[in-house]
Design a protein around this motif. Structure first.
Motif: not given
Length: 258
Positions: A8-12, A45-50
């Motif tokens: 449930n990954l979210t970035k606002n 999403l890549f930026n969130l994962l890394t």
């Protein structure tokens, strides 16, 4: 337990949800594709994962030593140390350094020499430097860049700069390699060579690869599973054949013809 689990990954960003409630899993030695229209949230999403961005909500979990470690809020260099490495949409080489030095810098991230050993150039420092240089030369040979090791990165052809960026990422000894549009700007011959290179990396290095790419022939050719993003949400997930024949994907992204 998957190698990487996203819940449930979210970035606002202000009132905009660039990534919204994304869940996915990545197994060891898999080759995963991530596709979607421009602005779908793939690079976010890549930026969130890394570790480049911190999630607004949700979790990123990495299997480490038989248990899951939460990556939320961990700095990018620590994420890299845990085994996640990446390339970028826009090539980010040290353009005024040689091919050899570009990869040595990356490999040096795994160097755990003490402060005094490095500052006073003790014998152990030179042994480590020699060992790393040998390993880098071996890597460059595998990827056909050994004859260019003394060339400045900025003087390489575009396709070889892309290849060097991948080699540099591999020098950190990752568990997961994230490739952000590696075929961007390549001609058909370079793309065909890249396809073979990606297969070679997975086969010889036994690592997981997650790939963002707009070249659908490359994605369908090399990926085992594919996630499709639209407006920051996963709208489909499956094998290349399932994705190719998914009506919602065709409508949202593939334009009815692949």
């Amino acid at each position: 337990m998957a190698l990487l689990t996203v819940n449930n990954l979210t970035k606002n960003f202000g009132g905009l949800a660039a990534v919204s409630h994304v869940s996915m899993s990545v197994e060891e030695n898999e080759l995963i594709g991530l596709i979607g229209p421009n602005g779908a949230g793939k690079t976010t999403l890549f930026n969130l994962l890394t570790g480049v961005y911190e999630p607004s909500s949700g979790d990123v979990l990495l299997k480490v030593g038989g248990k899951e470690e939460r990556l939320n809020g961990i700095k990018p260099y620590k994420v890299a140390d845990l085994g996640l490495s990446r390339t970028f949409q826009n090539i980010r080489l040290f353009k005024d350094l040689t091919v050899l030095d570009n990869v040595l810098i990356a490999m040096n991230s795994k160097n755990k020499e003490g402060f005094l050993t490095s500052v006073f150039r003790l014998p152990k420092f030179y042994r480590t430097e020699e060992m790393m240089t040998t390993k880098v030369k071996e890597l460059l040979q595998i990827f056909g860049l050994d004859s260019k090791m003394d060339t400045l990165a900025k003087n390489l052809p575009y396709g070889e700069q892309r290849r060097l960026e991948i080699v540099r990422a591999l020098a950190t000894q990752p568990k997961i390699l994230f490739l952000d549009e590696p075929a961007a700007g390549m001609n058909p011959q370079e793309t065909a060579e890249l396809t073979q290179l990606i297969r070679k990396i997975q086969r010889e290095f036994q690592i997981t690869i997650v790939l963002i790419e707009h070249d659908m022939s490359l994605v369908m050719d090399v990926c085992e599973r594919i996630y499709v993003l639209e407006y920051g949400q996963v709208i489909a997930h499956g094998t290349p054949i399932e994705i190719k024949n998914n009506p919602r994907v065709i409508q949202a992204y593939l334009g009815g013809d692949l």
